[in-house]
Design an enzyme around this catalytic site. Structure first.
Site, PDB file in Angstrom:
ATOM      1  N   GLU A   1     -51.789 -13.959   9.522  1.00 25.56           N
ATOM      2  CA  GLU A   1     -53.076 -13.304   9.234  1.00 25.56           C
ATOM      3  C   GLU A   1     -54.164 -14.360   9.053  1.00 25.56           C
ATOM      4  OE1 GLU A   1     -53.220 -10.127   6.262  1.00 25.56           O
ATOM      5  OE2 GLU A   1     -51.045 -10.065   6.299  1.00 25.56           O
TER       6      GLU A   1
ATOM      7  N   HIS B   1     -54.276  -5.747   9.442  1.00 24.12           N
ATOM      8  CA  HIS B   1     -53.131  -4.980   8.942  1.00 24.12           C
ATOM      9  C   HIS B   1     -51.870  -5.817   9.148  1.00 24.12           C
ATOM     10  CE1 HIS B   1     -50.972  -1.371   7.753  1.00 24.12           C
ATOM     11  NE2 HIS B   1     -50.106  -1.634   8.714  1.00 24.12           N
TER      12      HIS B   1
HETATM   13  C1  GRF Z   1     -52.880  -8.670   3.563  1.00 23.16           C
HETATM   14  O1  GRF Z   1     -51.526  -8.625   3.909  1.00 23.16           O
HETATM   15  C2  GRF Z   1     -53.647  -7.736   4.461  1.00 23.16           C
HETATM   16  O2  GRF Z   1     -53.157  -7.625   5.748  1.00 23.16           O
HETATM   17  C3  GRF Z   1     -53.455  -6.426   3.772  1.00 23.16           C
HETATM   18  O3  GRF Z   1     -53.497  -6.740   2.391  1.00 23.16           O
HETATM   19  C4  GRF Z   1     -53.124  -8.088   2.197  1.00 23.16           C
HETATM   20  C5  GRF Z   1     -54.279  -8.737   1.486  1.00 23.16           C
HETATM   21  O4  GRF Z   1     -54.043 -10.016   1.119  1.00 23.16           O
HETATM   22  N1  GRF Z   1     -54.393  -5.461   4.263  1.00 23.16           N
HETATM   23  P1  GRF Z   1     -55.236 -10.904   0.526  1.00 23.16           P
HETATM   24  O5  GRF Z   1     -55.920 -10.111  -0.563  1.00 23.16           O
HETATM   25  O6  GRF Z   1     -56.161 -11.247   1.649  1.00 23.16           O
HETATM   26  O7  GRF Z   1     -54.553 -12.110  -0.042  1.00 23.16           O
END
Ligand code: GRF
Length: 234
Positions: free
Chosen positions: A178, A108
């Site tokens: 992330e 998240h």
């Molecule tokens: C990311 O910011 C994730 O945290 C959220 O949605 C976004 C997805 O990005 N849940 P991606 O599809 O992995 O590029």
């Protein structure tokens, strides 16, 4: 034996890509393999990334597209051990959560439990963060339960919010984190080192070190104190 991983994604799939590249770097030391990618959206970039890597992929059934693949069947067919949500916008059905308890993780783009819950996804999260005026946001990796963004937290990492930030600049600063944090959490859960039980409460005899990696080290305390005093002018 490596965990067999299903990645569920609704969007571009950059987190999927980061996981695949992390596994590539780990080589034989990786604890899992992504054996299937599934999406609730036929146009999700994540499916394209799976196709390029020759990973089986599927479009899931939804109310408006009942002819899609059934999630439970897909998980059975691919003998899935671990479900990794990477930008997946739907609630995982309760029967799947029950069957895979402690074996579903999510990332998240904020520090849960703040800025999470139903309707808090994608740009809306970063918009709410900026509107609130907080100076720090971050990334949370957590186990998934029956509610949006409520499962037990595995790891978090802070990201600063700058005065001139808009949703785009903040989202890309958070996304970089992330991509570093989530693949490592996925590998750790896949290896069995991180479990629903041992990530609960920090304990001296825990089999893994559950302290957040950004815990203030002793030698940094005086620098922090100095910075605070300078900032506050006291
Ligand atoms: C990311 O910011 C994730 O945290 C959220 O949605 C976004 C997805 O990005 N849940 P991606 O599809 O992995 O590029």
């Amino acid at each position: 034996m490596r965990s067999r991983i299903a990645v569920l994604a609704s969007g571009g799939g950059s987190n999927l890509q980061a996981i695949l590249e992390h596994f590539d770097r780990l080589g034989d030391a990786r604890a899992g393999d992504v054996v299937v990618v599934a999406s609730d959206r036929a146009d999700a970039g994540a499916l394209n990334r799976a196709m390029l890597r020759k990973i089986p992929f599927a479009v899931l059934a939804t109310a408006t597209r009942p002819e899609g693949a059934a999630l439970d069947q897909l998980l059975d067919e691919h003998e899935i051990d671990l479900i990794v949500l990477a930008g997946y916008l739907r609630l995982v059905p309760a029967r799947v959560v029950a069957e895979y308890r402690g074996r579903i993780v999510n990332v998240h783009p904020a520090l849960l439990p703040a800025f999470g819950g139903p309707g808090m996804y994608g740009q809306r999260v970063h918009h709410a963060v900026i509107e609130s005026g907080v100076r720090v946001t971050g990334v949370t990796a957590h186990f998934v339960d029956e509610q949006y963004d409520r499962g037990r937290i595995i790891a978090q990492w802070p990201v600063p919010v700058f005065a001139g930030d808009d949703v785009g600049t903040l989202a890309s600063r958070v996304l970089r984190v992330e991509h570093i944090l989530y693949p490592r959490v996925v590998n750790s859960v896949a290896s069995g080192r991180t479990t629903l039980e041992n990530c609960a409460v920090p304990s001296h005899d825990a089999p893994v070190d559950t302290r957040p990696a950004f815990t203030l080290l002793a030698h940094e305390e005086s620098r922090l104190a100095e910075n605070i005093e300078l900032t506050l002018g006291c």
